[in-house]
Design a protein around this motif. Structure first.
Motif, PDB file in Angstrom:
ATOM      1  N   SER A   1       0.325  10.417   3.877  1.00  0.00           N
ATOM      2  CA  SER A   1      -0.657   9.719   3.040  1.00  0.00           C
ATOM      3  C   SER A   1      -0.891   8.298   3.539  1.00  0.00           C
ATOM      4  CB  SER A   1      -0.196   9.696   1.578  1.00  0.00           C
ATOM      5  OG  SER A   1       0.984   8.924   1.420  1.00  0.00           O
TER       6      SER A   1
ATOM      7  N   LEU B   1      -3.236   8.580   6.576  1.00  0.00           N
ATOM      8  CA  LEU B   1      -4.616   8.841   6.155  1.00  0.00           C
ATOM      9  C   LEU B   1      -5.235   7.622   5.475  1.00  0.00           C
ATOM     10  CD1 LEU B   1      -4.227  12.505   4.852  1.00  0.00           C
ATOM     11  CD2 LEU B   1      -5.378  11.736   6.941  1.00  0.00           C
TER      12      LEU B   1
ATOM     13  N   TYR C   1      -8.696   5.919   6.561  1.00  0.00           N
ATOM     14  CA  TYR C   1      -9.781   5.623   5.625  1.00  0.00           C
ATOM     15  C   TYR C   1     -10.189   4.151   5.722  1.00  0.00           C
ATOM     16  CZ  TYR C   1      -8.280   9.989   3.328  1.00  0.00           C
ATOM     17  OH  TYR C   1      -7.925  11.290   3.048  1.00  0.00           O
TER      18      TYR C   1
ATOM     19  N   LEU D   1     -10.013   7.351  -2.302  1.00  0.00           N
ATOM     20  CA  LEU D   1      -9.544   8.336  -1.325  1.00  0.00           C
ATOM     21  C   LEU D   1      -8.057   8.150  -1.023  1.00  0.00           C
ATOM     22  CD1 LEU D   1     -12.477   8.523   1.271  1.00  0.00           C
ATOM     23  CD2 LEU D   1     -11.684  10.353  -0.242  1.00  0.00           C
ATOM     24  N   SER D   2      -7.637   6.904  -0.849  1.00  0.00           N
ATOM     25  CA  SER D   2      -6.234   6.618  -0.534  1.00  0.00           C
ATOM     26  C   SER D   2      -5.311   7.021  -1.673  1.00  0.00           C
ATOM     27  CB  SER D   2      -6.054   5.125  -0.210  1.00  0.00           C
ATOM     28  OG  SER D   2      -6.817   4.762   0.919  1.00  0.00           O
TER      29      SER D   2
ATOM     30  N   THR E   1      -5.348  10.904  -2.118  1.00  0.00           N
ATOM     31  CA  THR E   1      -4.562  11.555  -1.065  1.00  0.00           C
ATOM     32  C   THR E   1      -3.071  11.360  -1.298  1.00  0.00           C
ATOM     33  OG1 THR E   1      -6.339  11.210   0.548  1.00  0.00           O
ATOM     34  CG2 THR E   1      -4.145  11.652   1.421  1.00  0.00           C
TER      35      THR E   1
END
Length: 202
Positions: free
Chosen positions: A30, A33, A37, A77-78, A81
């Motif tokens: 995570s 990612l 992002y 999104l962060s 996720t």
């Protein structure tokens, strides 16, 4: 009891104590990612500003609203996720995802982050943009440091890194955007990769 049995029992006790006092299901992936992002969002923001006819990051009107929307999308999104992957990892390890420890972790993390977010909104409303990147890094670093006592201790090093980057960024306000890219983009990827290979990949 042999010495080997004794050492094994001590190790098991330490492991149980660590699990009961720290939330250890955070996913390294995570973090990776979240960094990706951030880099994509930063590239989009840079493109917006470059095509606004300005040579510097003073934002207003449509560009300003798009930058804010960009930041919100990165954040959602962060967080999404992180929740998804952390929940998946906790279930795999037969660990509770929501208990008193998780609540303490979230409180320790959210309070300084929320205070920083409100302060940043106030100064943006006053059209003071120069220290925005530095403040984001500083408050985020403080939030990580504050929450580190309830999760993997390694996270405090990411917190220290963000704080240092924030202070350096404050010295060079014209480069705040690039320090933001380093802190939220590359540092997340590096930290996430370290955590993934250290705790997740077995």
């Amino acid at each position: 009891m042999s010495q080997e049995d004794y050492l094994r029992d001590i190790s098991e006790i330490k492991t149980l104590m660590n699990k009961s006092s720290r939330f250890i299901s955070l996913s390294g992936l995570s973090g990776i990612l979240a960094g990706i992002y951030a880099l994509i969002g930063a590239a989009f923001a840079y493109w917006l500003v470059c095509n606004s006819g300005r040579e510097y990051l003073i934002l207003d009107g449509t560009v300003f609203r798009l930058i804010i929307l960009d930041l919100i999308i990165i954040t959602v999104l962060s967080i999404g996720t992180a929740i998804f992957l952390t929940t998946k990892k906790a279930k795999k390890n037969n660990e509770k995802i929501w208990d008193s420890l998780t609540k303490r972790l979230l409180t320790s993390f959210i309070v300084p982050l929320l205070a920083g977010g409100i302060y940043i909104i106030i100064i943006l409303n006053n059209q003071k943009y120069g220290q925005t990147g530095a403040l984001m890094l500083l408050f985020y670093g403080l939030a990580l440091l504050n929450a580190s006592k309830y999760t993997l201790g390694d996270i405090k090093y990411l917190g220290y890194t963000q704080i240092v980057l924030g202070l350096i960024s404050a010295l060079y306000p014209g480069y705040g955007f690039w320090f933001w890219v380093i802190g939220f983009g590359f540092m997340h990827i590096i930290y996430g990769a370290i955590m993934y290979f250290k705790y997740d990949k077995k």
